[in-house]
Motif scaffolding. Structure first.
Motif, mmCIF file in Angstrom:
data_model
loop_
_atom_site.group_PDB
_atom_site.id
_atom_site.type_symbol
_atom_site.label_atom_id
_atom_site.label_comp_id
_atom_site.label_asym_id
_atom_site.label_seq_id
_atom_site.Cartn_x
_atom_site.Cartn_y
_atom_site.Cartn_z
ATOM 1 N N PRO A 159 -15.730 -10.413 44.487
ATOM 2 C CA PRO A 159 -14.270 -10.377 44.481
ATOM 3 C C PRO A 159 -13.710 -9.132 43.787
ATOM 4 O O PRO A 159 -14.205 -8.713 42.735
ATOM 5 C CB PRO A 159 -13.880 -11.633 43.703
ATOM 6 N N ALA A 160 -12.679 -8.568 44.420
ATOM 7 C CA ALA A 160 -11.979 -7.403 43.869
ATOM 8 C C ALA A 160 -10.739 -7.164 44.715
ATOM 9 O O ALA A 160 -10.600 -7.733 45.794
ATOM 10 C CB ALA A 160 -12.877 -6.170 43.877
ATOM 11 N N PHE A 161 -9.841 -6.314 44.228
ATOM 12 C CA PHE A 161 -8.649 -6.003 45.005
ATOM 13 C C PHE A 161 -8.217 -4.569 44.760
ATOM 14 O O PHE A 161 -8.584 -3.951 43.759
ATOM 15 C CB PHE A 161 -7.501 -6.974 44.691
ATOM 16 N N ILE A 162 -7.451 -4.067 45.720
ATOM 17 C CA ILE A 162 -6.806 -2.764 45.587
ATOM 18 C C ILE A 162 -5.357 -2.923 46.035
ATOM 19 O O ILE A 162 -5.018 -3.846 46.776
ATOM 20 C CB ILE A 162 -7.503 -1.654 46.409
ATOM 21 N N THR A 163 -4.510 -2.038 45.555
ATOM 22 C CA THR A 163 -3.103 -2.054 45.934
ATOM 23 C C THR A 163 -2.675 -0.646 46.325
ATOM 24 O O THR A 163 -3.026 0.327 45.637
ATOM 25 C CB THR A 163 -2.219 -2.548 44.765
ATOM 26 N N ILE A 164 -1.939 -0.576 47.436
ATOM 27 C CA ILE A 164 -1.319 0.672 47.862
ATOM 28 C C ILE A 164 0.148 0.358 48.164
ATOM 29 O O ILE A 164 0.555 -0.810 48.129
ATOM 30 C CB ILE A 164 -2.015 1.281 49.106
ATOM 31 N N GLU A 165 0.941 1.393 48.434
ATOM 32 C CA GLU A 165 2.321 1.204 48.853
ATOM 33 C C GLU A 165 2.553 1.994 50.120
ATOM 34 O O GLU A 165 2.010 3.087 50.282
ATOM 35 C CB GLU A 165 3.303 1.683 47.778
ATOM 36 N N ASP A 166 3.381 1.430 51.002
ATOM 37 C CA ASP A 166 3.734 2.177 52.207
ATOM 38 C C ASP A 166 4.802 3.217 51.839
ATOM 39 O O ASP A 166 5.258 3.255 50.682
ATOM 40 C CB ASP A 166 4.134 1.232 53.342
ATOM 41 N N PRO A 167 5.207 4.074 52.771
ATOM 42 C CA PRO A 167 6.169 5.132 52.442
ATOM 43 C C PRO A 167 7.510 4.630 51.919
ATOM 44 O O PRO A 167 8.236 5.376 51.266
ATOM 45 C CB PRO A 167 6.360 5.862 53.781
ATOM 46 N N ASP A 168 7.842 3.359 52.169
ATOM 47 C CA ASP A 168 9.099 2.801 51.690
ATOM 48 C C ASP A 168 8.951 2.022 50.389
ATOM 49 O O ASP A 168 9.890 1.352 49.949
ATOM 50 C CB ASP A 168 9.709 1.905 52.772
ATOM 51 N N GLY A 169 7.777 2.079 49.780
ATOM 52 C CA GLY A 169 7.545 1.397 48.509
ATOM 53 C C GLY A 169 7.171 -0.060 48.634
ATOM 54 O O GLY A 169 7.144 -0.786 47.643
ATOM 55 N N ASN A 170 6.846 -0.517 49.866
ATOM 56 C CA ASN A 170 6.404 -1.902 50.045
ATOM 57 C C ASN A 170 4.957 -2.035 49.607
ATOM 58 O O ASN A 170 4.092 -1.305 50.095
ATOM 59 C CB ASN A 170 6.540 -2.317 51.516
ATOM 60 N N PRO A 171 4.677 -2.935 48.676
ATOM 61 C CA PRO A 171 3.311 -3.111 48.200
ATOM 62 C C PRO A 171 2.416 -3.740 49.261
ATOM 63 O O PRO A 171 2.828 -4.639 50.001
ATOM 64 C CB PRO A 171 3.427 -4.035 46.998
#
Length: 123
Positions: A104-116
């Motif tokens: 188990p693990a996770f990553i987070t990114i944001e789209d160009p509009d700041g949506n996680p």
């Protein structure tokens, strides 16, 4: 790129009211714990998460290793491989998985509009 099962995680103000609303649309509770202020609901192949007081924005969520019924997939791309591929493509990661671990693990990114966007591997 195989990201896994997709759902929308909604930041709700009143989980009981939101549960009732989505039940009216045909969603049924699929997982979670309303006492802990979170539920996973499903209508056919559509999955949403209701989360009260856990995060600020709605989140697009992907679960590598799972299908839309939260059943394990035989063949899936590990979160660490996805992370490497995203980095190669120039994506800025907000949160990274420890590449020296397994499971188990996770990553987070944001789209160009700041949506996680959360990519959350549970196994």
């Amino acid at each position: 790129m195989k990201l896994g099962a997709f759902s929308v995680s909604l930041n709700v103000k009143d989980i009981h009211r939101s549960k009732e609303f989505y039940e009216g649309l045909g969603f049924k509770t699929f997982g979670g714990d309303i006492k802990q202020n979170w539920l996973i609901m499903k209508n056919q192949q559509t999955v949403i998460g209701l989360f009260q007081g856990m995060f600020e924005k709605n989140i697009l969520t992907f679960n590598p290793g799972w299908d839309n019924n939260a059943e394990n997939l035989e063949d899936f791309t590990d979160i660490r491989e996805l992370q490497k591929e995203l980095k190669k493509k120039g994506f800025k990661l907000i949160q990274e998985a420890n590449e020296s671990t397994e499971g188990p693990a996770f990553i987070t990114i944001e789209d160009p509009d700041g949506n996680p966007i959360l990519i959350d591997q549970h196994r």
